[in-house]
Design a protein around this motif. Structure first.
Motif, PDB file in Angstrom:
ATOM      1  N   LEU A  39      -5.530   7.318  11.592  1.00 56.46           N
ATOM      2  CA  LEU A  39      -4.698   7.529  12.761  1.00 56.46           C
ATOM      3  C   LEU A  39      -4.989   6.450  13.799  1.00 56.46           C
ATOM      4  O   LEU A  39      -6.033   5.793  13.740  1.00 56.46           O
ATOM      5  N   GLU A  40      -4.106   6.296  14.730  1.00 63.01           N
ATOM      6  CA  GLU A  40      -4.255   5.281  15.777  1.00 63.01           C
ATOM      7  C   GLU A  40      -5.575   5.437  16.537  1.00 63.01           C
ATOM      8  O   GLU A  40      -6.203   4.462  16.936  1.00 63.01           O
ATOM      9  N   ASN A  41      -6.038   6.686  16.699  1.00 66.62           N
ATOM     10  CA  ASN A  41      -7.281   6.918  17.437  1.00 66.62           C
ATOM     11  C   ASN A  41      -8.534   6.786  16.560  1.00 66.62           C
ATOM     12  O   ASN A  41      -9.642   7.027  17.007  1.00 66.62           O
ATOM     13  N   GLY A  42      -8.353   6.419  15.275  1.00 63.23           N
ATOM     14  CA  GLY A  42      -9.491   6.230  14.371  1.00 63.23           C
ATOM     15  C   GLY A  42      -9.815   7.435  13.509  1.00 63.23           C
ATOM     16  O   GLY A  42     -10.585   7.322  12.553  1.00 63.23           O
ATOM     17  N   ASP A  43      -9.251   8.590  13.819  1.00 63.58           N
ATOM     18  CA  ASP A  43      -9.463   9.765  12.978  1.00 63.58           C
ATOM     19  C   ASP A  43      -8.765   9.570  11.632  1.00 63.58           C
ATOM     20  O   ASP A  43      -7.951   8.661  11.470  1.00 63.58           O
ATOM     21  N   ILE A  44      -9.067  10.419  10.691  1.00 65.52           N
ATOM     22  CA  ILE A  44      -8.532  10.313   9.333  1.00 65.52           C
ATOM     23  C   ILE A  44      -7.692  11.550   9.013  1.00 65.52           C
ATOM     24  O   ILE A  44      -8.114  12.683   9.269  1.00 65.52           O
ATOM     25  N   ALA A  45      -6.513  11.317   8.432  1.00 60.03           N
ATOM     26  CA  ALA A  45      -5.647  12.405   7.966  1.00 60.03           C
ATOM     27  C   ALA A  45      -5.648  12.409   6.446  1.00 60.03           C
ATOM     28  O   ALA A  45      -5.547  11.355   5.821  1.00 60.03           O
ATOM     29  N   VAL A  46      -5.792  13.596   5.863  1.00 60.36           N
ATOM     30  CA  VAL A  46      -5.813  13.737   4.410  1.00 60.36           C
ATOM     31  C   VAL A  46      -4.660  14.647   3.994  1.00 60.36           C
ATOM     32  O   VAL A  46      -4.495  15.736   4.543  1.00 60.36           O
ATOM     33  N   ILE A  47      -3.886  14.181   3.036  1.00 56.44           N
ATOM     34  CA  ILE A  47      -2.811  14.984   2.462  1.00 56.44           C
ATOM     35  C   ILE A  47      -3.278  15.416   1.077  1.00 56.44           C
ATOM     36  O   ILE A  47      -3.603  14.578   0.236  1.00 56.44           O
ATOM     37  N   GLY A  48      -3.374  16.711   0.877  1.00 61.06           N
ATOM     38  CA  GLY A  48      -3.848  17.228  -0.398  1.00 61.06           C
ATOM     39  C   GLY A  48      -3.463  18.679  -0.576  1.00 61.06           C
ATOM     40  O   GLY A  48      -2.689  19.224   0.198  1.00 61.06           O
ATOM     41  N   ARG A  49      -4.024  19.300  -1.567  1.00 61.49           N
ATOM     42  CA  ARG A  49      -3.731  20.703  -1.848  1.00 61.49           C
ATOM     43  C   ARG A  49      -4.622  21.603  -1.005  1.00 61.49           C
ATOM     44  O   ARG A  49      -5.844  21.434  -0.964  1.00 61.49           O
ATOM     45  N   ASP A  50      -4.018  22.574  -0.348  1.00 63.75           N
ATOM     46  CA  ASP A  50      -4.749  23.539   0.470  1.00 63.75           C
ATOM     47  C   ASP A  50      -5.364  24.597  -0.451  1.00 63.75           C
ATOM     48  O   ASP A  50      -4.665  25.433  -1.012  1.00 63.75           O
ATOM     49  N   LEU A  51      -6.682  24.527  -0.637  1.00 65.39           N
ATOM     50  CA  LEU A  51      -7.395  25.508  -1.461  1.00 65.39           C
ATOM     51  C   LEU A  51      -8.390  26.307  -0.629  1.00 65.39           C
ATOM     52  O   LEU A  51      -9.406  26.801  -1.135  1.00 65.39           O
ATOM     53  N   THR A  52      -8.088  26.449   0.662  1.00 69.66           N
ATOM     54  CA  THR A  52      -8.970  27.171   1.573  1.00 69.66           C
ATOM     55  C   THR A  52      -9.316  28.556   1.045  1.00 69.66           C
ATOM     56  O   THR A  52     -10.488  28.935   0.983  1.00 69.66           O
ATOM     57  N   ASP A  53      -8.309  29.318   0.654  1.00 74.31           N
ATOM     58  CA  ASP A  53      -8.559  30.688   0.202  1.00 74.31           C
ATOM     59  C   ASP A  53      -9.403  30.729  -1.065  1.00 74.31           C
ATOM     60  O   ASP A  53     -10.205  31.638  -1.254  1.00 74.31           O
ATOM     61  N   SER A  54      -9.254  29.731  -1.926  1.00 79.41           N
ATOM     62  CA  SER A  54     -10.029  29.690  -3.170  1.00 79.41           C
ATOM     63  C   SER A  54     -11.506  29.392  -2.927  1.00 79.41           C
ATOM     64  O   SER A  54     -12.360  29.816  -3.711  1.00 79.41           O
TER      65      SER A  54
END
Length: 89
Positions: A39-54
């Motif tokens: 991101l412009e502010n240096g943070d990182i965005a990840v696009i992936g599968r949401d397996l939070t519940d698992s």
């Protein structure tokens, strides 16, 4: 709740880290494209599968998922391809 870090939803994605899903063969075409972006502010965005519940009930000691967070899985090849674009410090 006061946190040491907050995500800034207004910071735009500025550059892909690693190779595109097409280059890595991890896309199904129109949807399902795991990816990593800076991101412009240096943070990182990840696009992936949401397996939070698992994973929520079997997190290792010290790992926690806040109600507004998600555990996202990406292919190893996506992370490895991004390594050269991620600074050491």
């Amino acid at each position: 709740m006061i946190r040491a870090w907050e995500a800034d939803p207004s910071s735009p994605l500025v550059r892909r880290l690693g190779k595109s899903p097409e280059e890595l063969g991890t896309t199904g075409g129109e949807s399902g494209c795991p990816d990593i972006w800076e991101l412009e502010n240096g943070d990182i965005a990840v696009i992936g599968r949401d397996l939070t519940d698992s994973y929520r009930a079997r997190l290792p000691d010290g790992a926690k998922i806040a109600p507004d967070e998600r555990l996202v899985i990406i292919p190893r090849t996506t992370a490895v391809a991004a390594k050269e674009d991620i600074p050491d410090a």
